[in-house]
Motif scaffolding. Structure first.
Motif, PDB file in Angstrom:
ATOM      1  N   ARG A 112      94.307  53.784 -13.257  1.00 22.24           N
ATOM      2  CA  ARG A 112      94.541  53.067 -11.994  1.00 22.24           C
ATOM      3  C   ARG A 112      93.231  52.591 -11.395  1.00 22.24           C
ATOM      4  N   LEU A 113      92.162  53.346 -11.633  1.00 23.22           N
ATOM      5  CA  LEU A 113      90.822  52.943 -11.190  1.00 23.22           C
ATOM      6  C   LEU A 113      89.981  52.728 -12.434  1.00 23.22           C
ATOM      7  N   ARG A 114      89.501  51.497 -12.596  1.00 25.40           N
ATOM      8  CA  ARG A 114      88.737  51.146 -13.794  1.00 25.40           C
ATOM      9  C   ARG A 114      87.532  50.315 -13.383  1.00 25.40           C
ATOM     10  N   PHE A 115      86.334  50.829 -13.630  1.00 31.30           N
ATOM     11  CA  PHE A 115      85.099  50.113 -13.314  1.00 31.30           C
ATOM     12  C   PHE A 115      84.632  49.341 -14.533  1.00 31.30           C
ATOM     13  N   THR A 116      84.251  48.078 -14.321  1.00 34.74           N
ATOM     14  CA  THR A 116      83.634  47.288 -15.386  1.00 34.74           C
ATOM     15  C   THR A 116      82.152  47.062 -15.081  1.00 34.74           C
ATOM     16  N   LEU A 117      81.756  47.238 -13.813  1.00 37.68           N
ATOM     17  CA  LEU A 117      80.352  47.110 -13.410  1.00 37.68           C
ATOM     18  C   LEU A 117      80.090  48.104 -12.289  1.00 37.68           C
ATOM     19  N   LEU A 118      78.995  48.831 -12.417  1.00 37.41           N
ATOM     20  CA  LEU A 118      78.584  49.773 -11.370  1.00 37.41           C
ATOM     21  C   LEU A 118      77.060  49.868 -11.437  1.00 37.41           C
ATOM     22  N   ASP A 119      76.405  48.918 -10.771  1.00 38.51           N
ATOM     23  CA  ASP A 119      74.932  48.892 -10.728  1.00 38.51           C
ATOM     24  C   ASP A 119      74.480  49.566  -9.442  1.00 38.51           C
ATOM     25  N   VAL A 120      73.713  50.629  -9.590  1.00 36.54           N
ATOM     26  CA  VAL A 120      73.264  51.417  -8.447  1.00 36.54           C
ATOM     27  C   VAL A 120      71.789  51.147  -8.190  1.00 36.54           C
ATOM     28  N   SER A 121      71.437  50.989  -6.912  1.00 31.21           N
ATOM     29  CA  SER A 121      70.038  50.781  -6.529  1.00 31.21           C
ATOM     30  C   SER A 121      69.792  51.426  -5.169  1.00 31.21           C
ATOM     31  N   ASP A 122      68.579  51.351  -4.700  1.00 32.47           N
ATOM     32  CA  ASP A 122      68.190  51.814  -3.371  1.00 32.47           C
ATOM     33  C   ASP A 122      68.636  53.260  -3.109  1.00 32.47           C
ATOM     34  N   ARG A 123      68.435  54.115  -4.116  1.00 33.30           N
ATOM     35  CA  ARG A 123      68.840  55.516  -3.981  1.00 33.30           C
ATOM     36  C   ARG A 123      67.824  56.273  -3.142  1.00 33.30           C
ATOM     37  N   LYS A 124      68.351  57.027  -2.180  1.00 31.15           N
ATOM     38  CA  LYS A 124      67.526  57.901  -1.353  1.00 31.15           C
ATOM     39  C   LYS A 124      68.139  59.293  -1.396  1.00 31.15           C
ATOM     40  N   VAL A 125      67.310  60.300  -1.617  1.00 21.50           N
ATOM     41  CA  VAL A 125      67.778  61.684  -1.699  1.00 21.50           C
ATOM     42  C   VAL A 125      67.029  62.491  -0.654  1.00 21.50           C
ATOM     43  N   ARG A 126      67.795  63.241   0.160  1.00 25.10           N
ATOM     44  CA  ARG A 126      67.201  64.135   1.156  1.00 25.10           C
ATOM     45  C   ARG A 126      67.774  65.523   0.947  1.00 25.10           C
ATOM     46  N   PHE A 127      66.943  66.538   1.171  1.00 24.49           N
ATOM     47  CA  PHE A 127      67.356  67.925   0.966  1.00 24.49           C
ATOM     48  C   PHE A 127      67.376  68.675   2.278  1.00 24.49           C
ATOM     49  N   TYR A 128      68.392  69.510   2.421  1.00 27.52           N
ATOM     50  CA  TYR A 128      68.549  70.389   3.571  1.00 27.52           C
ATOM     51  C   TYR A 128      68.954  71.755   3.024  1.00 27.52           C
ATOM     52  N   GLY A 129      67.978  72.544   2.612  1.00 28.35           N
ATOM     53  CA  GLY A 129      68.275  73.845   2.016  1.00 28.35           C
ATOM     54  C   GLY A 129      68.997  73.675   0.692  1.00 28.35           C
ATOM     55  N   ILE A 130      70.234  74.186   0.605  1.00 29.40           N
ATOM     56  CA  ILE A 130      71.012  74.097  -0.636  1.00 29.40           C
ATOM     57  C   ILE A 130      71.917  72.866  -0.646  1.00 29.40           C
ATOM     58  N   THR A 131      71.633  71.917   0.225  1.00 31.22           N
ATOM     59  CA  THR A 131      72.424  70.684   0.321  1.00 31.22           C
ATOM     60  C   THR A 131      71.531  69.478   0.054  1.00 31.22           C
ATOM     61  N   ALA A 132      72.049  68.520  -0.699  1.00 29.83           N
ATOM     62  CA  ALA A 132      71.342  67.262  -0.943  1.00 29.83           C
ATOM     63  C   ALA A 132      72.255  66.112  -0.520  1.00 29.83           C
ATOM     64  N   VAL A 133      71.694  65.152   0.193  1.00 32.54           N
ATOM     65  CA  VAL A 133      72.439  63.975   0.627  1.00 32.54           C
ATOM     66  C   VAL A 133      71.845  62.758  -0.077  1.00 32.54           C
TER      67      VAL A 133
END
Length: 189
Positions: A112-133
């Motif tokens: 039912r959900l089918r991806f043909t393109l998934l280009d990811v950019s502008d990734r930002k990762v922040r950490f809060y102890g044992i949590t990552a956003v």
């Protein structure tokens, strides 16, 4: 009026009071010892922030997991998705629909959900102890039960480190990025 007594350990240039306290005469390096002890105490207090080496390693882990997520979405690989999502995972699609872990895996496995393109950019990762956003920009082309979906979306993944030390996705939310230009304004009352 009472006179304020002079401090016996104060030295001032051209002052008649050049005597030092008896304690200072007995222990001339006591001041340095106290400063060194305070500095050592401050340095040994555990920091709330994640150590730099651990943060770098965790950032590398999250980047790898994000790449695995992207590849699993493109290949509809429910086995990998099953290992990435926490048992209590909750996703919010760009249309505002809530999806549990089981519903997400079911929509991938059924096609039912089918991806043909998934280009990811502008990734930002922040950490809060044992949590990552993680926040990213994704250019997608997909097919859903409602039809084709093409466009640019911002999404957020929230990862939590579980009891075994593995990072798991506990939350996902996507929002469509509006194209520049005039937009019809809708207001909620």
């Amino acid at each position: 009026r009472r006179a304020v007594p002079r401090l016996p350990c104060t030295r001032m240039v051209a002052s008649e009071n050049v005597s030092l306290s008896p304690a200072y005469r007995r222990y001339p390096r006591a001041g340095w010892a106290i400063c060194a002890a305070l500095a050592l105490a401050i340095c040994t207090i555990p920091s709330v922030a994640m150590p730099l080496a651990q943060k770098h390693e965790s950032r590398h882990d999250i980047d790898q997991l994000e790449d695995e997520w992207r590849d699993a979405m493109l290949a509809a690989n429910t086995k990998v998705m099953d290992s990435l999502l926490a048992v209590d995972y909750m996703g919010i699609t760009a249309s505002g629909t809530l999806q549990s872990r089981d519903e997400t895996l079911q929509s991938l496995s059924s096609g039912r959900l089918r991806f043909t393109l998934l280009d990811v950019s502008d990734r930002k990762v922040r950490f809060y102890g044992i949590t990552a956003v993680v926040t990213s920009l994704a250019n997608i082309q997909a097919t859903t039960p409602d039809g084709k979906v093409i466009g640019t979306y911002r999404y957020t993944h929230v990862y939590v480190r579980d009891a075994q030390g593995d990072w798991k996705i506990v939350s996902f939310e996507a929002s469509r990025v509006r194209e520049p230009g005039p937009h019809k304004r809708t207001e909620l009352h």
